[in-house]
Scaffold this active site. Structure first.
Site, PDB file in Angstrom:
ATOM      1  CE  LYS A   1     -13.184 -26.396  36.580  1.00  0.00           C
ATOM      2  NZ  LYS A   1     -12.980 -27.326  35.507  1.00  0.00           N
TER       3      LYS A   1
ATOM      4  CB  ALA B   1      -4.444 -29.185  35.060  1.00  0.00           C
TER       5      ALA B   1
ATOM      6  CB  SER C   1     -11.160 -19.674  37.303  1.00  0.00           C
ATOM      7  OG  SER C   1     -11.109 -19.747  35.911  1.00  0.00           O
TER       8      SER C   1
ATOM      9  CG  ASP D   1     -14.474 -22.700  34.984  1.00  0.00           C
ATOM     10  OD1 ASP D   1     -15.621 -22.915  34.560  1.00  0.00           O
ATOM     11  OD2 ASP D   1     -13.479 -23.361  34.640  1.00  0.00           O
TER      12      ASP D   1
HETATM   13  P1  ATP Z   1     -10.271 -23.966  33.458  1.00  0.00           P
HETATM   14  O1  ATP Z   1     -10.446 -25.284  34.156  1.00  0.00           O
HETATM   15  O2  ATP Z   1     -10.928 -22.807  34.160  1.00  0.00           O
HETATM   16  O3  ATP Z   1     -10.529 -24.011  31.968  1.00  0.00           O
HETATM   17  P2  ATP Z   1      -7.494 -24.522  33.521  1.00  0.00           P
HETATM   18  O4  ATP Z   1      -7.299 -25.130  34.875  1.00  0.00           O
HETATM   19  O5  ATP Z   1      -7.566 -25.474  32.375  1.00  0.00           O
HETATM   20  O6  ATP Z   1      -8.724 -23.580  33.564  1.00  0.00           O
HETATM   21  P3  ATP Z   1      -5.561 -22.531  34.198  1.00  0.00           P
HETATM   22  O7  ATP Z   1      -4.811 -23.255  35.270  1.00  0.00           O
HETATM   23  O8  ATP Z   1      -6.456 -21.450  34.634  1.00  0.00           O
HETATM   24  O9  ATP Z   1      -6.307 -23.549  33.229  1.00  0.00           O
HETATM   25  O10 ATP Z   1      -4.440 -21.986  33.199  1.00  0.00           O
HETATM   26  C1  ATP Z   1      -4.748 -21.568  31.884  1.00  0.00           C
HETATM   27  C2  ATP Z   1      -3.729 -20.485  31.458  1.00  0.00           C
HETATM   28  O11 ATP Z   1      -3.952 -19.321  32.241  1.00  0.00           O
HETATM   29  C3  ATP Z   1      -2.294 -20.899  31.684  1.00  0.00           C
HETATM   30  O12 ATP Z   1      -1.684 -20.985  30.449  1.00  0.00           O
HETATM   31  C4  ATP Z   1      -1.676 -19.795  32.522  1.00  0.00           C
HETATM   32  O13 ATP Z   1      -0.474 -19.294  32.005  1.00  0.00           O
HETATM   33  C5  ATP Z   1      -2.717 -18.683  32.566  1.00  0.00           C
HETATM   34  N1  ATP Z   1      -2.879 -18.064  33.913  1.00  0.00           N
HETATM   35  C6  ATP Z   1      -3.149 -16.784  34.146  1.00  0.00           C
HETATM   36  N2  ATP Z   1      -3.237 -16.546  35.464  1.00  0.00           N
HETATM   37  C7  ATP Z   1      -3.046 -17.705  36.091  1.00  0.00           C
HETATM   38  C8  ATP Z   1      -3.024 -18.083  37.464  1.00  0.00           C
HETATM   39  N3  ATP Z   1      -3.207 -17.202  38.434  1.00  0.00           N
HETATM   40  N4  ATP Z   1      -2.835 -19.391  37.737  1.00  0.00           N
HETATM   41  C9  ATP Z   1      -2.663 -20.285  36.733  1.00  0.00           C
HETATM   42  N5  ATP Z   1      -2.645 -19.982  35.442  1.00  0.00           N
HETATM   43  C10 ATP Z   1      -2.835 -18.688  35.100  1.00  0.00           C
END
Ligand code: ATP
Length: 312
Positions: A12, A116, A122, A155
């Site tokens: 997203k 990222a 999520s 999310d």
């Molecule tokens: P959001 O935008 O929902 O805040 P994000 O994109 O910033 O999330 P994620 O990619 O979900 O962040 O990763 C955050 C942390 O979650 C990472 O440090 C990772 O190790 C952990 N994590 C747990 N499960 C997963 C998964 N299936 N895919 C990616 N990261 C994961």
């Protein structure tokens, strides 16, 4: 009975992300618009060795859990134990339904960069919940599935529903809005991941903990973006994008600021950081290839970038 399913888990972006306040429990309330995009992971969920030899679903002593969970992921940096959100999603599904199985395997083919701001974890959790619900004959309604998802992360309900949605509350109040007009999107992500809690902390310090007098949410700008979406005016959509996290993350992340400038120099109609960053997306008209050129300009400098589009 089918016992394996493979689903796309879309990332997203946030077309708009503002903070409206802070609840007593410390959670921030937000208002924004989220958009599902075609950049995706692939999640394969398989339930093997039905507990009673006949049916996948068993209620009773062995219900409520998978006796064994095996999770694999193509990205070696992602945890493959119960820290993985997809693993936790499976556990929550079994305890919410009282169904069980002997062995559950989950394989994640990762393309979405981690930490990222693209909801990588999520969306894997959401795909796992949807896959299990499908394999077990839909014991949970979508609303119930979103309720289980919310216990894993703010999310996750959006990732279950997808499309273009107004997001309120802590992320759980979702209302469909007009879809994003056709366009190319380029997503780029350079440098280390951003911890979402740390990004909220930086916002709190900057905006007085979101006390009522310390920060005024940008309600008018949000209305402008909704009107631009309704009138399918991509230029106006580009002109109304907003993300409050930019104010605290971009000064600390020169690579993200540089990606934004590169997008605009390559003909993007707009560029914005997604979520708590550091990924940045550029909005390009569907034309003779300016999105591809922007992607190439970044990858030539070692910055990973993908061309994708909004998905409804
Ligand atoms: P959001 O935008 O929902 O805040 P994000 O994109 O910033 O999330 P994620 O990619 O979900 O962040 O990763 C955050 C942390 O979650 C990472 O440090 C990772 O190790 C952990 N994590 C747990 N499960 C997963 C998964 N299936 N895919 C990616 N990261 C994961």
């Amino acid at each position: 009975m089918k016992n394996e399913i493979t689903l796309r888990a879309n990332a997203k972006i946030n077309l708009f992300l503002d903070i409206t306040g802070r609840r007593e429990d410390g959670y921030h309330t937000i208002t924004g618009i989220m958009q599902a995009i075609s950049l995706h992971d692939t999640v394969t969920v398989a339930v093997t060795e039905p507990t009673d030899g006949m049916h996948l679903c068993t209620l009773g002593p062995r219900g409520g859990q998978a006796e064994e969970i095996v999770l694999t992921c193509s990205n070696p940096d992602i945890p493959t134990d119960n820290r993985n959100l997809a693993w936790r999603a499976a556990e929550r599904f079994f305890s919410a339904t009282s169904y069980g199985c002997r062995r559950l395997t989950i394989h994640i083919e990762k393309r979405i960069p981690a930490a990222a701001g693209l909801a990588g974890g999520s969306t894997n959790a959401a795909a796992t919940l949807v896959a299990l619900n499908n394999l077990y004959g839909s014991p949970l309604t979508q609303e119930e599935l979103c309720g289980v998802g919310l216990t894993l992360g703010a999310d996750v309900p959006f990732c279950i529903q997808g499309g273009t949605r107004l997001t309120e509350g802590v992320g759980e109040l979702l209302t469909p809005v007009s879809r994003m007009p056709d366009c190319d999107l380029v997503i780029a992500c350079g440098g280390e991941g951003v911890s979402t809690p740390a990004a909220y902390k930086a916002l709190d310090e900057r905006y007085g903990g979101f006390a009522r007098t310390a920060y005024t949410p940008r309600a008018e700008e949000l209305t402008r973006l909704r009107s631009a979406l309704e009138s399918e005016d991509l230029t106006a959509v580009g002109g109304s994008l907003f993300n409050l996290f930019e104010s605290v993350i971009l000064p600390e992340r020169p690579v993200a600021a540089d990606i934004k400038e590169t997008f605009l120099a390559c003909g993007a109609m707009a560029a914005l950081m997604s979520g708590s960053g550091p990924s940045v997306f550029g909005v390009f008209p569907k034309d003779e290839g300016s999105a591809q050129r922007a992607r190439e300009a970044l990858t030539a400098r070692g910055i990973p970038a993908w061309v994708c589009e909004p998905v409804g």
